[in-house]
Each structure stands twice: as C-alpha cells, then as structure tokens.
Design a protein around this motif. Structure first.
Motif, PDB file in Angstrom:
ATOM      1  N   ALA A   1       0.906  -1.179  -0.103  1.00 38.59           N
ATOM      2  CA  ALA A   1      -0.006  -0.114   0.082  1.00 38.59           C
ATOM      3  C   ALA A   1       0.746   1.230  -0.078  1.00 38.59           C
ATOM      4  CB  ALA A   1      -0.806  -0.024   1.127  1.00 38.59           C
TER       5      ALA A   1
ATOM      6  N   ILE B   1       6.780   2.564  -2.786  1.00 37.18           N
ATOM      7  CA  ILE B   1       7.250   1.614  -3.976  1.00 37.18           C
ATOM      8  C   ILE B   1       6.391   0.597  -4.156  1.00 37.18           C
ATOM      9  CG2 ILE B   1       9.206   0.228  -4.550  1.00 37.18           C
ATOM     10  CD1 ILE B   1      11.020   2.205  -2.427  1.00 37.18           C
TER      11      ILE B   1
ATOM     12  N   LEU C   1       0.077  -7.477   1.455  1.00 33.96           N
ATOM     13  CA  LEU C   1       0.066  -7.618   2.938  1.00 33.96           C
ATOM     14  C   LEU C   1       0.491  -6.327   3.467  1.00 33.96           C
ATOM     15  CD1 LEU C   1      -0.670  -9.161   5.668  1.00 33.96           C
ATOM     16  CD2 LEU C   1       1.753  -9.730   5.679  1.00 33.96           C
TER      17      LEU C   1
ATOM     18  N   ASP D   1       0.069   1.190   8.370  1.00 31.46           N
ATOM     19  CA  ASP D   1       0.868   1.734   9.316  1.00 31.46           C
ATOM     20  C   ASP D   1       0.493   3.276   9.460  1.00 31.46           C
ATOM     21  OD1 ASP D   1       3.125   1.293  11.704  1.00 31.46           O
ATOM     22  OD2 ASP D   1       3.381   3.205  10.374  1.00 31.46           O
TER      23      ASP D   1
ATOM     24  N   LYS E   1      -2.342   6.022   1.486  1.00 29.73           N
ATOM     25  CA  LYS E   1      -2.061   4.501   1.198  1.00 29.73           C
ATOM     26  C   LYS E   1      -3.498   3.933   0.607  1.00 29.73           C
ATOM     27  CE  LYS E   1       1.445   4.139   4.784  1.00 29.73           C
ATOM     28  NZ  LYS E   1       1.806   3.593   5.820  1.00 29.73           N
TER      29      LYS E   1
ATOM     30  N   ASP F   1      -0.632  -7.429   9.770  1.00 32.19           N
ATOM     31  CA  ASP F   1       0.629  -7.361  10.314  1.00 32.19           C
ATOM     32  C   ASP F   1       1.697  -8.103  10.130  1.00 32.19           C
ATOM     33  OD1 ASP F   1       3.123  -6.598  12.142  1.00 32.19           O
ATOM     34  OD2 ASP F   1       1.812  -4.851  12.838  1.00 32.19           O
TER      35      ASP F   1
ATOM     36  N   LEU G   1       8.696  -5.500   1.057  1.00 37.39           N
ATOM     37  CA  LEU G   1       9.174  -4.103   1.321  1.00 37.39           C
ATOM     38  C   LEU G   1       8.360  -3.547   2.577  1.00 37.39           C
ATOM     39  CD1 LEU G   1       8.140  -3.018  -2.366  1.00 37.39           C
ATOM     40  CD2 LEU G   1      10.375  -3.521  -1.537  1.00 37.39           C
ATOM     41  N   ALA G   2       7.430  -4.366   3.141  1.00 38.23           N
ATOM     42  CA  ALA G   2       6.856  -3.663   4.560  1.00 38.23           C
ATOM     43  C   ALA G   2       7.892  -3.436   5.499  1.00 38.23           C
ATOM     44  CB  ALA G   2       5.735  -4.658   5.163  1.00 38.23           C
ATOM     45  N   ALA G   3       7.856  -2.095   5.940  1.00 35.68           N
ATOM     46  CA  ALA G   3       9.009  -1.854   6.972  1.00 35.68           C
ATOM     47  C   ALA G   3       8.627  -0.427   7.566  1.00 35.68           C
ATOM     48  CB  ALA G   3      10.453  -1.632   6.294  1.00 35.68           C
TER      49      ALA G   3
ATOM     50  N   VAL H   1       9.539  -4.201  13.839  1.00 31.23           N
ATOM     51  CA  VAL H   1       8.894  -4.260  12.722  1.00 31.23           C
ATOM     52  C   VAL H   1       9.772  -4.804  11.531  1.00 31.23           C
ATOM     53  CG1 VAL H   1       7.745  -3.067  10.679  1.00 31.23           C
ATOM     54  CG2 VAL H   1       7.137  -2.560  12.973  1.00 31.23           C
TER      55      VAL H   1
ATOM     56  N   SER I   1      18.424  -0.884   1.572  1.00 30.20           N
ATOM     57  CA  SER I   1      18.613   0.564   1.555  1.00 30.20           C
ATOM     58  C   SER I   1      20.160   0.700   1.323  1.00 30.20           C
ATOM     59  CB  SER I   1      18.227   1.047   2.694  1.00 30.20           C
ATOM     60  OG  SER I   1      18.564   2.392   2.860  1.00 30.20           O
TER      61      SER I   1
ATOM     62  N   LYS J   1      18.216  -2.437   8.126  1.00 31.91           N
ATOM     63  CA  LYS J   1      18.372  -3.127   6.741  1.00 31.91           C
ATOM     64  C   LYS J   1      19.385  -4.002   6.475  1.00 31.91           C
ATOM     65  CE  LYS J   1      14.461  -1.729   5.273  1.00 31.91           C
ATOM     66  NZ  LYS J   1      13.549  -2.435   4.431  1.00 31.91           N
TER      67      LYS J   1
ATOM     68  N   PHE K   1      17.924   0.110  -2.431  1.00 30.72           N
ATOM     69  CA  PHE K   1      17.589   1.130  -2.983  1.00 30.72           C
ATOM     70  C   PHE K   1      18.237   2.555  -2.659  1.00 30.72           C
ATOM     71  CE2 PHE K   1      13.136  -1.408  -2.349  1.00 30.72           C
ATOM     72  CZ  PHE K   1      13.326  -1.794  -3.444  1.00 30.72           C
TER      73      PHE K   1
ATOM     74  N   VAL L   1      14.760   6.650  -3.281  1.00 28.89           N
ATOM     75  CA  VAL L   1      13.387   6.739  -4.556  1.00 28.89           C
ATOM     76  C   VAL L   1      12.793   7.778  -4.572  1.00 28.89           C
ATOM     77  CG1 VAL L   1      12.007   5.055  -5.625  1.00 28.89           C
ATOM     78  CG2 VAL L   1      14.016   4.134  -4.082  1.00 28.89           C
TER      79      VAL L   1
ATOM     80  N   MET M   1       9.752  12.295   3.187  1.00 26.74           N
ATOM     81  CA  MET M   1      11.051  12.437   2.371  1.00 26.74           C
ATOM     82  C   MET M   1      11.222  13.999   1.748  1.00 26.74           C
ATOM     83  SD  MET M   1      11.069   8.723   0.440  1.00 26.74           S
ATOM     84  CE  MET M   1      12.660   8.684   0.062  1.00 26.74           C
TER      85      MET M   1
HETATM   86  N1  NAD Z   1      11.689   4.919  -0.575  1.00 26.65           N
HETATM   87  C1  NAD Z   1      12.965   4.928  -0.334  1.00 26.65           C
HETATM   88  O1  NAD Z   1      13.691   5.930  -0.745  1.00 26.65           O
HETATM   89  C2  NAD Z   1      13.641   3.747   0.222  1.00 26.65           C
HETATM   90  C3  NAD Z   1      15.116   3.888   0.108  1.00 26.65           C
HETATM   91  C4  NAD Z   1      15.687   2.453   0.471  1.00 26.65           C
HETATM   92  C5  NAD Z   1      14.984   1.476   0.842  1.00 26.65           C
HETATM   93  N2  NAD Z   1      13.489   1.580   0.929  1.00 26.65           N
HETATM   94  C6  NAD Z   1      12.938   0.456   1.430  1.00 26.65           C
HETATM   95  O2  NAD Z   1      11.768   0.177   0.591  1.00 26.65           O
HETATM   96  C7  NAD Z   1      10.475  -0.293   1.356  1.00 26.65           C
HETATM   97  C8  NAD Z   1       9.478   0.387   0.668  1.00 26.65           C
HETATM   98  O3  NAD Z   1       9.690   1.907   1.142  1.00 26.65           O
HETATM   99  P1  NAD Z   1       8.624   3.009   0.693  1.00 26.65           P
HETATM  100  O4  NAD Z   1       9.440   4.194   0.689  1.00 26.65           O
HETATM  101  O5  NAD Z   1       7.693   2.490  -0.249  1.00 26.65           O
HETATM  102  O6  NAD Z   1       7.859   3.274   2.184  1.00 26.65           O
HETATM  103  P2  NAD Z   1       6.379   3.228   2.630  1.00 26.65           P
HETATM  104  O7  NAD Z   1       6.344   3.684   3.984  1.00 26.65           O
HETATM  105  O8  NAD Z   1       5.592   4.053   1.745  1.00 26.65           O
HETATM  106  O9  NAD Z   1       5.665   1.645   2.516  1.00 26.65           O
HETATM  107  C9  NAD Z   1       6.128   0.888   3.500  1.00 26.65           C
HETATM  108  C10 NAD Z   1       4.746  -0.231   3.851  1.00 26.65           C
HETATM  109  O10 NAD Z   1       5.190  -0.830   4.867  1.00 26.65           O
HETATM  110  C11 NAD Z   1       3.814  -1.068   5.466  1.00 26.65           C
HETATM  111  N3  NAD Z   1       4.033  -1.506   6.998  1.00 26.65           N
HETATM  112  C12 NAD Z   1       4.776  -0.950   7.831  1.00 26.65           C
HETATM  113  N4  NAD Z   1       4.981  -1.748   8.921  1.00 26.65           N
HETATM  114  C13 NAD Z   1       4.204  -2.748   8.688  1.00 26.65           C
HETATM  115  C14 NAD Z   1       3.822  -4.116   9.216  1.00 26.65           C
HETATM  116  N5  NAD Z   1       4.204  -4.326  10.740  1.00 26.65           N
HETATM  117  N6  NAD Z   1       2.966  -5.073   9.013  1.00 26.65           N
HETATM  118  C15 NAD Z   1       2.636  -4.736   7.449  1.00 26.65           C
HETATM  119  N7  NAD Z   1       2.960  -3.702   6.562  1.00 26.65           N
HETATM  120  C16 NAD Z   1       3.669  -2.530   7.413  1.00 26.65           C
HETATM  121  C17 NAD Z   1       3.353   0.481   5.609  1.00 26.65           C
HETATM  122  O11 NAD Z   1       1.840   0.697   5.904  1.00 26.65           O
HETATM  123  C18 NAD Z   1       3.649   0.997   4.138  1.00 26.65           C
HETATM  124  O12 NAD Z   1       2.553   0.930   3.566  1.00 26.65           O
HETATM  125  C19 NAD Z   1      10.969  -0.152   2.576  1.00 26.65           C
HETATM  126  O13 NAD Z   1      11.664  -1.371   3.177  1.00 26.65           O
HETATM  127  C20 NAD Z   1      12.152   0.678   2.666  1.00 26.65           C
HETATM  128  O14 NAD Z   1      12.711   0.521   3.995  1.00 26.65           O
HETATM  129  C21 NAD Z   1      12.762   2.830   0.434  1.00 26.65           C
END
Ligand code: NAD
Length: 321
Positions: A10, A13, A31, A35, A43, A64, A84-86, A103, A127, A156, A179, A182, A191
């Motif tokens: 959701a 990325i 899934l 959050d 989302k 979760d 990607l969830a984090a 998490v 990352s 990470k 990544f 992004v 960001m």
């Molecule tokens: N955006 C960037 O520049 C970047 C850079 C390096 C790494 N990353 C990694 O890429 C991934 C995606 O990043 P993003 O920017 O899309 O972040 P984002 O926060 O938009 O997406 C992460 C999603 O994970 C979900 N989430 C969080 N905790 C959760 C849980 N306990 N159970 C289920 N879902 C959960 C959130 O609701 C969210 O929708 C992450 O792992 C992030 O660490 C992103």
C-alpha cells in the motif's frame, strides 16, 4: 499465472510495483497493516489505483507482518514474495529504535518462517543506508557494510543477513536490492523531495541541513520497479544489487531544481547537519546492469517534473497535505 505477494504494497514503492505486475497480467496480493507513519488516506488512495489496474487479479490483506497467521494467509499459493513492508526513514528510527527493530527484523523473520517449505523466491527491499559513512564512491555491493550510522540502517543490513541465513538453510532464492533515495509520484510525504515541494508551495520555511553540499543519488521509481521486475525474473540463488540513479545531486542543487519546477523561491532555515545522515550516497550499478539489464533511464530534471506534476494535481484534489 504467477502470483506475487508484495508486503508493504500500500506504500510508495510497493504500490507502483503492484500496478506494474497487474498490468503484465500477474496475480498480486498485498499484505500491509496501513501503518499510520503517514496519512492512511494516501495508502488507501494508492490501493484504489492499484486495484483499478487488475481488479480480478488483485487481493488486499490488511494485516501485520509480525502476525504469523497473517503472513501464512498472505504467502499461501505465492510464487514469489517482494518484501517491502518496513518502518522507513533514518531520522524517526533514532527516536524509536526498538519499534524499528521489531517491525523490520522480527517482522522479516516471521515472514521468512511462513515462506518455509514453499518454492517461492524472495526479493528483499534493502537500502543504500547500509553503506553508512562510506567515503569511497561510488558504493559497490562488496564494500564494507559493518558500520551503519542509524538504527534504520542497522535493521536493513541485519535484514539482509537474516535473508542470507534463511537462504542458506532453506534454499529459497533470495535477492536483496539496495534502493538509493527513490522518488516519484506517491513518494512518502516526509522524504526530502516531497516535503520540500510542500514547503515551497505553501511558502513555509524549508529546513536546510548543513551547508547544502551533502549529495544524494536519487532514483526515479519506475527505474527501481524495472530493477525489481528483473530480479523477480532472474531468481538468483543469493544476490545483492544496488538500484540507484548512478549520479549525485547536492542538497542545494535539489532545492534549485524544485524552485524552478514549482516556479517559487524556497525560504531556507539553515540548520546544522543531522545525526544519522550520511554525507553522500552514490550507487555503482555495474552489477545490476550486468545481471539484471538495469539501467537508470530517468534523469533527475525529468523525474522531478513528473513528481511535481503529480504533487500539484494531488494537492488541488486534496489527496496530499
Ligand atoms: N523510498 C526510498 O527511498 C527507500 C530507500 C531505501 C529503501 N527503501 C525500502 O523500501 C521499502 C518501501 O519503502 P517506501 O518508501 O515505499 O515506504 P512506505 O512507508 O511508503 O511503504 C512501506 C509500507 O509498509 C507498511 N508496513 C509498515 N509496517 C508494517 C507491518 N508491521 N506490517 C505490514 N505492513 C507494514 C506500511 O503501512 C507501508 O504501506 C521499505 O522497506 C524501505 O525501507 C525505500
């Protein structure tokens, strides 16, 4: 037909990846626990756009990562998992390190255990922050990564290590993708690019850390998605790849780009460097180019124009703060 589970689908990325896979005709399951780290409305809007790309092949499970039953339901029947969830973001991880650990590490371990026994390949969203204060540029995958400088970065790198141990024991193919900052439509609102666009548009003060010389490698989201797609297709035994823009831009240059694109000057509030921030990120993408055919095809000016067009439209429609 292949079924791909995207944890965190959701988010920024993950929602782009889900859309791309649905357009290709695959089945996609997401899934995500929605959050509240940033507006849940964003989302839900992402999920609505994803669903429209393939309503009969898309399934959303609100749950979760740390809940074994939710993970078990999510992985059932999947050929591949893109994890990607984090909790993302360096600065908030300094405030709440234990929650990030819970998490990002406990959650990852729970997910891995539920995949066990299935022939599913795993792609893990890592990352560039794992390179810590590395001064040798560009960063290559074999550079030392044992000196993270924030709790987020440590989770990470530890996630990559968990994935390796799991691959060694269970044999599932694993690809870790690092990544590099992004950006693009739907970027997380905290960001820098998104936050700066909002502050410039609102005529508010923009926190400008350090002297503006810190440099980042920015990667347009479509390029990252192409890299994830290639990693899914390749099913490497175990591999780590940088996915970056392979160019750097200073903080001062980034602000100038945004001022030009938004047609307004930024009001800078100068502040000291932030703990946990690294002075430079810069990806060596040679390995990803060789093995995945990865290529960064969107230059920053082009990507920022697309981001700003999305931001201004979303702002008019009340979909971003
Ligand atoms: N955006 C960037 O520049 C970047 C850079 C390096 C790494 N990353 C990694 O890429 C991934 C995606 O990043 P993003 O920017 O899309 O972040 P984002 O926060 O938009 O997406 C992460 C999603 O994970 C979900 N989430 C969080 N905790 C959760 C849980 N306990 N159970 C289920 N879902 C959960 C959130 O609701 C969210 O929708 C992450 O792992 C992030 O660490 C992103």
């Amino acid at each position: 037909m292949q079924t791909v589970l995207i944890t965190g689908g959701a988010g920024f990325i993950g929602s782009h990846l889900a859309e791309r896979l649905l357009r290709e005709g695959l089945r996609v399951r997401v899934l995500d626990n929605l959050d509240p780290f940033y507006a849940v409305g964003m989302k839900r809007a992402n999920l609505a756009e994803v669903a429209a790309a393939g309503p009969d092949r898309f399934e959303f499970l609100e749950g979760d990562l740390r809940d074994p039953a939710a993970c078990r339901r999510a992985v059932a029947g999947c050929d591949a998992v893109v994890h990607l969830a984090a909790l993302a973001g360096v600065r908030p991880s300094i405030e709440e390190p234990a929650r990030y650990w819970d998490v990002n590490l406990v959650g990852t371990q729970v997910l891995l255990q539920q995949i066990e026994g299935r022939d599913a390949a795993l792609v893990f969203g890592s990352s560039s922050s794992v390179y810590g204060g590395n001064r040798k540029v560009p960063f290559a995958e074999d550079d030392p990564v044992d000196r993270p400088i924030s709790p987020y970065a440590a989770t990470k790198r530890a996630g990559e290590l968990l994935c390796h141990a799991w691959h060694h024991l269970r044999g599932n193919p694993v690809t870790c993708l690092r990544f590099f900052t992004v950006y693009g439509p739907r970027q997380r609102p905290e960001m820098a690019i998104h936050q700066f666009a909002r502050l410039i548009t609102d005529g508010a003060e923009l926190p400008f850390f350090g002297d503006g010389s810190s440099r980042r490698d920015y990667t347009y989201v479509d390029d990252v998605i192409a890299g994830v797609r290639a990693a899914l297709a390749r099913r490497a035994e175990f591999a780590i790849y940088n996915l970056g823009g392979a160019a750097t831009t200073s903080l001062a240059e980034l602000v100038q780009h945004l001022e030009r694109e938004l047609g307004r000057p930024a009001k800078l509030r100068r502040l000291p460097d932030q703990p946990g921030d690294v002075p430079v990120t810069f990806a060596d993408v040679g390995r990803a180019a060789r093995d995945l055919g990865y290529r960064c095809s969107t230059v920053l000016a082009q990507g920022l124009a697309r981001f700003c067009a999305w931001y201004q439209r979303s702002k008019r429609e009340g979909r971003v703060p």
